[in-house]
Design an enzyme around this catalytic site. Structure first.
Site, short mmCIF file in Angstrom:
data_model
loop_
_atom_site.label_atom_id
_atom_site.label_comp_id
_atom_site.label_asym_id
_atom_site.label_seq_id
_atom_site.Cartn_x
_atom_site.Cartn_y
_atom_site.Cartn_z
N GLN A 1 0.83 -1.20 0.00
CA GLN A 1 0.00 0.00 0.00
C GLN A 1 0.86 1.25 0.00
O GLN A 1 1.99 1.25 0.46
CB GLN A 1 -0.98 0.01 1.17
N GLY A 2 0.26 2.29 -0.54
CA GLY A 2 0.93 3.58 -0.60
C GLY A 2 -0.09 4.69 -0.45
O GLY A 2 -1.31 4.47 -0.52
N TYR A 3 0.43 5.88 -0.27
CA TYR A 3 -0.41 7.04 0.00
C TYR A 3 -0.28 8.08 -1.10
O TYR A 3 0.82 8.50 -1.44
CB TYR A 3 -0.07 7.63 1.38
N LEU A 4 -1.43 8.47 -1.66
CA LEU A 4 -1.48 9.55 -2.64
C LEU A 4 -1.52 10.89 -1.92
O LEU A 4 -1.04 11.90 -2.42
CB LEU A 4 -2.71 9.40 -3.52
N HIS B 1 3.61 8.18 -2.47
CA HIS B 1 4.77 8.59 -1.70
C HIS B 1 5.60 7.36 -1.34
O HIS B 1 5.08 6.27 -1.21
CB HIS B 1 4.34 9.29 -0.40
#
Length: 169
Positions: A27-30, A81
């Site tokens: 998972q990653g964060y926009l 990110h």
């Protein structure tokens, strides 16, 4: 409106592993800020876009939408990110209560957390013997925070406390 109510704990032993069912998560964060996060996650063979409210405590607004895995992969590889959150999530049944244990790797290797989702903040839940200190209100353990300040960058004394060990002096 979606609401998530969860409690989070450090894990003190491997006793939870018997019968646990693993799923790979990337998972990653926009977007990650104090009021909300926008997350992309591949979860096994599926993918999701999630919007969560920020704050400290056990209750947050949560809106989750399934998206094509190919789209999520591009978002993770190009727009999110760094570093990404990489972990294996294990589903664990404890006396009929669904728990998850997240075993992190990559930049957060060594961190193991357990979570239980609740119907209300007042709901009582019996803690399994491997559930250690509660970190529900500690923002360092939020996944979005771990993507900004990975566990590998924590001071040795903080890592030792999270891993339930003492530093030799």
């Amino acid at each position: 409106m979606g609401t998530e109510i969860e409690r989070k704990f450090l894990v003190t032993s491997d006793a939870w592993r018997a019968g646990a069912r693993p799923t790979a998560i990337r998972q990653g964060y926009l977007c990650a800020g104090p009021t909300h996060v926008v997350r992309v996650r591949t979860y096994g063979e599926k993918a999701f876009l999630t919007i969560k409210s920020g704050g400290v405590g056990m209750t947050r607004l949560e809106f989750e939408y399934e998206v094509p895995v190919a789209d999520a992969t591009v978002l993770l590889d190009v727009l999110c990110h760094r570093p990404l959150i990489e972990k294996t999530r294990f589903a664990v049944d404890v006396d009929g209560v669904a728990w998850v244990v997240d075993v992190f790797f990559g930049d957060n290797d060594g961190l193991v957390l357990a979570e239980v989702e609740l119907e209300s903040e007042e709901q009582a839940v019996a803690l399994p013997p491997w559930a250690g200190a509660e970190v529900t209100g500690d923002p360092r353990y939020f996944n979005a925070a771990l993507s900004e300040r990975p566990y590998s960058t924590w001071p040795p004394e903080d890592r030792a406390a999270a891993e339930g060990r003492r530093l030799s002096r």
